[in-house]
Design a protein around this motif. Structure first.
Motif: not given
Length: 278
Positions: A129-146, A169-174
């Protein structure tokens, strides 16, 4: 077994899973396929490295971290089944190179007789699921930056700070999953600092969390040191006489120092800008 992982029942339908669960299934399927090919090609070292990075980086560093909020809430039946499935399959994959520990863990997890007679794991192309992979990559970037922001601001890792994510919305969900990992207390705040990553603004209320005056002095001192080191490197690199005589390894070292100090100056400047007004 960790976090209530279970192998009971069928794997939940993919459409019912959150993006974090879909991501680990996607990463697992690709890892399984890759390791199987490497073992069949007698590339044992590469196969072990691939398994290690999945187990340590994807599963432990990220999946378990991102799922902590769900596990803590007690509303994690689907994630527990996904985790059980991944562990079951991973122990099978690792068995040829780690026979004893995987045998013990797998029999405890599954209640079955032995890994020796278990079926070899099969990659599931429908799980990619490339869409979920892309989303989790964004979550990882945000967490790493925080995490970087907290470290730069000198905030204790154990301290929860008020904040919020300004995100689509698709990121705010998490948001709650990310907040659990970075020890952030979500709510309405009067923002005094912020950082940005993956197109998301993370705002914080640092009132009472840090000594602003002392932190500003520390950062300004670090900035002065980095600026001096950068200037020293630039003087040497711009000196034709020095460059003509200096060994290549020395020149490489100075260029690396210039690159590092430039990066440090940008990071410290951003940290100073993010400090609340004293």
């Amino acid at each position: 077994m960790i976090n209530g992982a279970t192998v009971d029942g069928e794997l939940p339908p993919l459409e019912s899973l959150n993006a974090i669960d879909k991501w680990i299934l996607s990463r697992w399927s690709q890892t399984c396929s890759q390791v199987t090919e490497q073992l069949e090609s007698f590339e044992f070292s590469r196969a072990c490295e691939t398994m290690y990075h999945f187990a340590w980086d994807d599963l432990c560093d990220w999946y378990l971290e991102l799922s902590k909020e769900a596990f803590a809430s007690g509303n994690a039946a689907q994630s527990q089944r996904v985790l059980g499935y991944v562990l079951d399959q991973l122990f099978r994959l690792m068995h040829p190179v780690m026979p004893f520990i995987t045998e013990q863990l797998w029999t405890v997890l599954t209640g079955q007789e032995s890994l020796v007679v278990a079926q070899w794991p099969q990659a599931q192309s429908t799980h990619v699921d490339k869409e979920s992979e892309a989303l989790v990559t964004q979550l990882q970037e945000i967490i790493t930056e925080v995490r970087r922001f907290r470290n730069d601001q000198g905030i204790k890792t154990s301290l929860k700070i008020p904040g919020r994510f300004v995100a689509p919305a698709h990121i705010a969900k998490y948001a709650s999953a990310m907040a659990f990992v970075v020890r952030m207390e979500l709510g309405d705040i009067t923002a005094s600092a912020k950082c940005e990553a993956a197109g998301v603004v993370v705002e914080f209320d640092l009132t009472g969390s840090i000594d602003v005056v002392a932190e500003r002095q520390r950062l300004e001192k670090d900035l002065a040191t980095a600026t001096k080191d950068k200037q020293t490197a630039e003087v040497k690199l711009n000196n034709q006489g020095f460059m003509a005589k200096a060994p290549e390894n020395v020149v490489v070292e100075i260029r690396e120092r210039l690159e590092k100090t430039t990066s440090d100056i940008e990071r410290i400047t951003a940290a100073l800008a993010g400090l609340p007004q004293a």
